[in-house]
Scaffold this motif. Structure first.
Motif, PDB file in Angstrom:
ATOM      1  N   GLN A 179      -8.255 -17.217  -0.127  1.00  9.82           N
ATOM      2  CA  GLN A 179      -9.611 -17.097  -0.859  1.00  9.82           C
ATOM      3  C   GLN A 179     -10.454 -16.209  -0.117  1.00  9.82           C
ATOM      4  OE1 GLN A 179      -9.740 -18.492  -3.821  1.00  9.82           O
ATOM      5  NE2 GLN A 179     -11.743 -17.417  -4.135  1.00  9.82           N
ATOM      6  N   LYS A 180     -10.295 -16.349   1.427  1.00 10.09           N
ATOM      7  CA  LYS A 180     -11.234 -15.321   1.933  1.00 10.09           C
ATOM      8  C   LYS A 180     -10.912 -14.020   1.763  1.00 10.09           C
ATOM      9  CE  LYS A 180     -12.508 -19.064   5.494  1.00 10.09           C
ATOM     10  NZ  LYS A 180     -12.372 -19.378   6.967  1.00 10.09           N
ATOM     11  N   LEU A 181      -9.826 -13.753   1.937  1.00  6.53           N
ATOM     12  CA  LEU A 181      -9.072 -12.483   1.842  1.00  6.53           C
ATOM     13  C   LEU A 181      -9.557 -11.652   0.209  1.00  6.53           C
ATOM     14  CD1 LEU A 181      -5.500 -12.549   3.136  1.00  6.53           C
ATOM     15  CD2 LEU A 181      -7.472 -11.326   4.158  1.00  6.53           C
ATOM     16  N   LEU A 182      -9.420 -12.649  -0.747  1.00 11.45           N
ATOM     17  CA  LEU A 182      -9.784 -12.047  -1.836  1.00 11.45           C
ATOM     18  C   LEU A 182     -11.394 -11.942  -2.267  1.00 11.45           C
ATOM     19  CD1 LEU A 182      -7.267 -14.215  -3.976  1.00 11.45           C
ATOM     20  CD2 LEU A 182      -7.093 -12.057  -3.615  1.00 11.45           C
ATOM     21  N   VAL A 189      -4.526  -3.328  -5.395  1.00  7.77           N
ATOM     22  CA  VAL A 189      -3.377  -2.963  -4.371  1.00  7.77           C
ATOM     23  C   VAL A 189      -3.962  -3.313  -3.186  1.00  7.77           C
ATOM     24  CG1 VAL A 189      -2.457  -1.009  -5.781  1.00  7.77           C
ATOM     25  CG2 VAL A 189      -4.588  -0.603  -4.291  1.00  7.77           C
ATOM     26  N   SER A 190      -5.179  -3.425  -2.853  1.00  3.17           N
ATOM     27  CA  SER A 190      -5.967  -4.025  -1.594  1.00  3.17           C
ATOM     28  C   SER A 190      -5.595  -5.522  -1.586  1.00  3.17           C
ATOM     29  CB  SER A 190      -7.347  -3.768  -1.389  1.00  3.17           C
ATOM     30  OG  SER A 190      -7.712  -2.522  -1.481  1.00  3.17           O
ATOM     31  N   ASP A 191      -5.674  -6.010  -2.499  1.00  4.33           N
ATOM     32  CA  ASP A 191      -5.388  -7.458  -2.580  1.00  4.33           C
ATOM     33  C   ASP A 191      -3.661  -8.041  -2.253  1.00  4.33           C
ATOM     34  OD1 ASP A 191      -7.757  -8.451  -3.205  1.00  4.33           O
ATOM     35  OD2 ASP A 191      -7.838  -8.819  -5.151  1.00  4.33           O
ATOM     36  N   TYR A 192      -2.913  -6.942  -2.921  1.00  2.00           N
ATOM     37  CA  TYR A 192      -1.406  -7.082  -2.764  1.00  2.00           C
ATOM     38  C   TYR A 192      -1.211  -7.038  -1.507  1.00  2.00           C
ATOM     39  CZ  TYR A 192       3.141  -6.751  -4.285  1.00  2.00           C
ATOM     40  OH  TYR A 192       4.465  -6.866  -4.583  1.00  2.00           O
ATOM     41  N   LEU A 249      -1.217   4.306 -11.363  1.00  2.00           N
ATOM     42  CA  LEU A 249      -0.963   3.027 -12.100  1.00  2.00           C
ATOM     43  C   LEU A 249      -1.744   3.034 -13.320  1.00  2.00           C
ATOM     44  CD1 LEU A 249      -1.554   0.190  -9.275  1.00  2.00           C
ATOM     45  CD2 LEU A 249       0.606   0.778 -10.543  1.00  2.00           C
ATOM     46  N   PRO A 250      -1.024   2.655 -14.282  1.00  2.00           N
ATOM     47  CA  PRO A 250      -1.709   2.716 -15.720  1.00  2.00           C
ATOM     48  C   PRO A 250      -2.748   1.633 -15.894  1.00  2.00           C
ATOM     49  CG  PRO A 250       0.296   1.574 -15.810  1.00  2.00           C
ATOM     50  CD  PRO A 250       0.448   2.181 -14.537  1.00  2.00           C
ATOM     51  N   VAL A 251      -3.833   1.702 -16.290  1.00  2.00           N
ATOM     52  CA  VAL A 251      -4.906   0.890 -16.204  1.00  2.00           C
ATOM     53  C   VAL A 251      -4.493  -0.458 -16.836  1.00  2.00           C
ATOM     54  CG1 VAL A 251      -6.028   1.549 -18.559  1.00  2.00           C
ATOM     55  CG2 VAL A 251      -7.435   0.349 -16.718  1.00  2.00           C
ATOM     56  N   GLU A 252      -3.549  -0.325 -17.969  1.00  2.00           N
ATOM     57  CA  GLU A 252      -3.200  -1.596 -18.439  1.00  2.00           C
ATOM     58  C   GLU A 252      -2.520  -2.589 -17.467  1.00  2.00           C
ATOM     59  OE1 GLU A 252      -2.303   1.268 -19.410  1.00  2.00           O
ATOM     60  OE2 GLU A 252      -3.417   1.530 -21.455  1.00  2.00           O
ATOM     61  N   PHE A 253      -1.928  -2.102 -16.341  1.00  2.00           N
ATOM     62  CA  PHE A 253      -1.310  -2.918 -15.365  1.00  2.00           C
ATOM     63  C   PHE A 253      -2.413  -3.675 -14.599  1.00  2.00           C
ATOM     64  CE2 PHE A 253       0.730  -3.390 -11.103  1.00  2.00           C
ATOM     65  CZ  PHE A 253       1.858  -4.085 -11.528  1.00  2.00           C
ATOM     66  N   VAL A 254      -3.385  -3.265 -14.039  1.00  2.00           N
ATOM     67  CA  VAL A 254      -4.498  -4.005 -13.542  1.00  2.00           C
ATOM     68  C   VAL A 254      -5.522  -4.663 -14.341  1.00  2.00           C
ATOM     69  CG1 VAL A 254      -3.931  -2.604 -11.506  1.00  2.00           C
ATOM     70  CG2 VAL A 254      -6.032  -1.971 -13.328  1.00  2.00           C
ATOM     71  N   ALA A 255      -5.433  -4.387 -15.824  1.00  2.00           N
ATOM     72  CA  ALA A 255      -6.704  -4.926 -16.709  1.00  2.00           C
ATOM     73  C   ALA A 255      -6.053  -5.553 -17.770  1.00  2.00           C
ATOM     74  CB  ALA A 255      -7.454  -4.013 -17.057  1.00  2.00           C
ATOM     75  N   ASN A 292     -12.493  -9.820 -11.466  1.00  2.00           N
ATOM     76  CA  ASN A 292     -11.765 -11.362 -11.403  1.00  2.00           C
ATOM     77  C   ASN A 292     -10.540 -11.203 -12.069  1.00  2.00           C
ATOM     78  OD1 ASN A 292     -13.731 -12.839  -9.987  1.00  2.00           O
ATOM     79  ND2 ASN A 292     -14.868 -12.856 -11.849  1.00  2.00           N
ATOM     80  N   LEU A 293     -10.264 -10.617 -13.187  1.00  2.00           N
ATOM     81  CA  LEU A 293      -9.121 -10.108 -14.008  1.00  2.00           C
ATOM     82  C   LEU A 293      -8.055  -9.470 -13.128  1.00  2.00           C
ATOM     83  CD1 LEU A 293     -10.227  -9.072 -17.646  1.00  2.00           C
ATOM     84  CD2 LEU A 293      -9.236 -11.433 -16.941  1.00  2.00           C
ATOM     85  N   ALA A 294      -8.486  -8.472 -12.357  1.00  2.00           N
ATOM     86  CA  ALA A 294      -7.651  -7.664 -11.596  1.00  2.00           C
ATOM     87  C   ALA A 294      -7.118  -8.745 -10.211  1.00  2.00           C
ATOM     88  CB  ALA A 294      -8.333  -6.439 -11.072  1.00  2.00           C
ATOM     89  N   GLN A 295      -7.986  -9.412  -9.991  1.00  2.00           N
ATOM     90  CA  GLN A 295      -7.579 -10.505  -8.762  1.00  2.00           C
ATOM     91  C   GLN A 295      -6.821 -11.534  -9.476  1.00  2.00           C
ATOM     92  OE1 GLN A 295     -11.226 -11.623  -6.500  1.00  2.00           O
ATOM     93  NE2 GLN A 295     -10.292  -9.928  -5.136  1.00  2.00           N
ATOM     94  N   ASN A 296      -6.835 -12.069 -10.549  1.00  2.00           N
ATOM     95  CA  ASN A 296      -5.923 -12.869 -11.304  1.00  2.00           C
ATOM     96  C   ASN A 296      -4.538 -12.251 -11.428  1.00  2.00           C
ATOM     97  OD1 ASN A 296      -7.785 -14.770 -11.508  1.00  2.00           O
ATOM     98  ND2 ASN A 296      -8.228 -14.497 -13.695  1.00  2.00           N
TER      99      ASN A 296
END
Length: 359
Positions: free
Chosen positions: A11-14, A100-103, A154-160, A232-236
């Protein structure tokens, strides 16, 4: 079962990445909005001066400013269209880099706790080419820089995800058009007020600009909500993919079971979603949600057989600190009705009705 400290560190990383990209994006967008407002004010000023020149040179000419608004409005719309394109591009890049940073950070956290070989990744994980491409970067010494470059492809549909059937690009353009209509209304009203009281152009200009500034600020407040929601959606998406990577085939909705939990999330508590049959937008019932998605193992009948985390009720100290540090990122029953629009309240009822536990 994953250690409690893993959830806290995750959670701290995100949160760290969220704050970093949120501040950066809003700062850049604020600059763009300020410049757009200056450009609009200049167009209005030049237009009013032009009108005065025409009146001065042709005093006997029956002249109507409202009939001359078309050219001005076209120029304003061009400014707003360009602003919308910049906002779209900035948000697109932000979502890709955030994902990608979260990943990368979650991969390092998984390594830290020796979780990568705990379970076999889901077959569906191995069938997503973008994830396999990301995995190929994980052993590089300069992995972060490498994946940030890869993020551009990356296609935007991949992260949104589309929300209520609309992608953020559509919502940005709709807001831009609405802002254009609002500004045109301010100009029309300013001209009418000026004609009725024989005000000079300078005073009309000041009154119109007050209205323009107010509408620009209202629009920028909407920008903040949009950026928060999409991030938030990208992190989900990252959480979903990380769960699949660790071999978990389900995500369990978990609240903190305290007084700050809103009505919507309280209804969703305990809901289980298969990771292969879920969209990131399904996991965000409202902006600024602070709930946790716990990876779980499900049997062939969809029953939970193994939870990844301990009960969140044991996180009392962590929870209190999180609330203090992120008070702007969640809502409570006390301020729920004030902060949600009537349209959202209708959507909330539909969300609760449709979100039944899939066990």
């Amino acid at each position: 079962m994953l250690p409690l400290i893993y959830m806290e560190e995750q959670q701290k990383l995100l949160d760290g990445n969220y704050d970093k990209y949120m501040n950066k994006t809003l700062k850049e967008l604020q600059k763009e909005y300020i410049q757009a407002q200056k450009d609009i004010e200049k167009e209005i000023s030049d237009w009013l001066l032009k009108i005065d020149d025409i009146k001065a040179s042709q005093p006997n000419f029956a002249f109507s400013e409202l009939k001359q608004l078309q050219d001005l409005q076209q120029q304003i719309n061009l400014i707003l269209e360009e602003l919308a394109k910049v906002e779209d591009a900035l948000l697109t890049n932000t979502l890709k880099e955030l994902y990608v940073s979260d990943y990368v950070d979650l991969h390092k956290l998984n390594e830290k706790y020796n979780l990568l070989n705990l379970n076999t990744p889901l077959p569906e994980f191995n069938q997503i080419p973008q994830l396999q491409a990301l995995e190929s970067y994980m052993t590089l010494p300069n992995v972060r820089q490498a994946v940030l470059e890869y993020a551009k492809t990356l296609p935007v549909e991949f992260v949104a995800d589309a929300v209520n059937g609309k992608w953020f690009s559509s919502r940005i353009m709709e807001r831009s058009e609405k802002l254009g209509y609002s500004i045109e209304k301010e100009i029309r009203q300013g001209i009418i007020r000026g004609n009725s009281s024989s005000k000079v152009a300078g005073k009309i200009y000041k009154e119109i600009n007050k209205g323009v500034s107010k509408n620009m600020q209202t629009s920028f407040n909407s920008v903040k909500t949009l950026v928060r929601s999409e991030m938030n959606l990208a992190q989900n998406k990252t959480v979903i993919h990380n769960a699949m990577k660790l071999g978990y085939n389900g995500l369990k909705w978990s609240t903190y079971h305290d007084s700050t939990v809103c009505e919507v999330c309280r209804k969703l508590d305990g809901t289980i979603y298969p990771t292969t049959d879920i969209k990131a937008s399904d996991l965000m019932p409202h902006p600024n949600c602070r709930c946790i998605l716990q990876p779980v193992l499900l049997d062939e009948n969809g029953k939970e057989i193994k939870s990844s985390y301990v009960n969140l009720d044991e996180l009392e100290e962590f929870n209190k600190q999180w609330e203090q540090d992120h008070s702007d990122r969640f809502i409570t029953d006390e301020n729920y009705n004030q902060r949600r629009s009537e349209e959202y309240k209708k959507q909330k009822k539909q969300i609760i009705k449709q979100s039944k536990p899939r066990l």
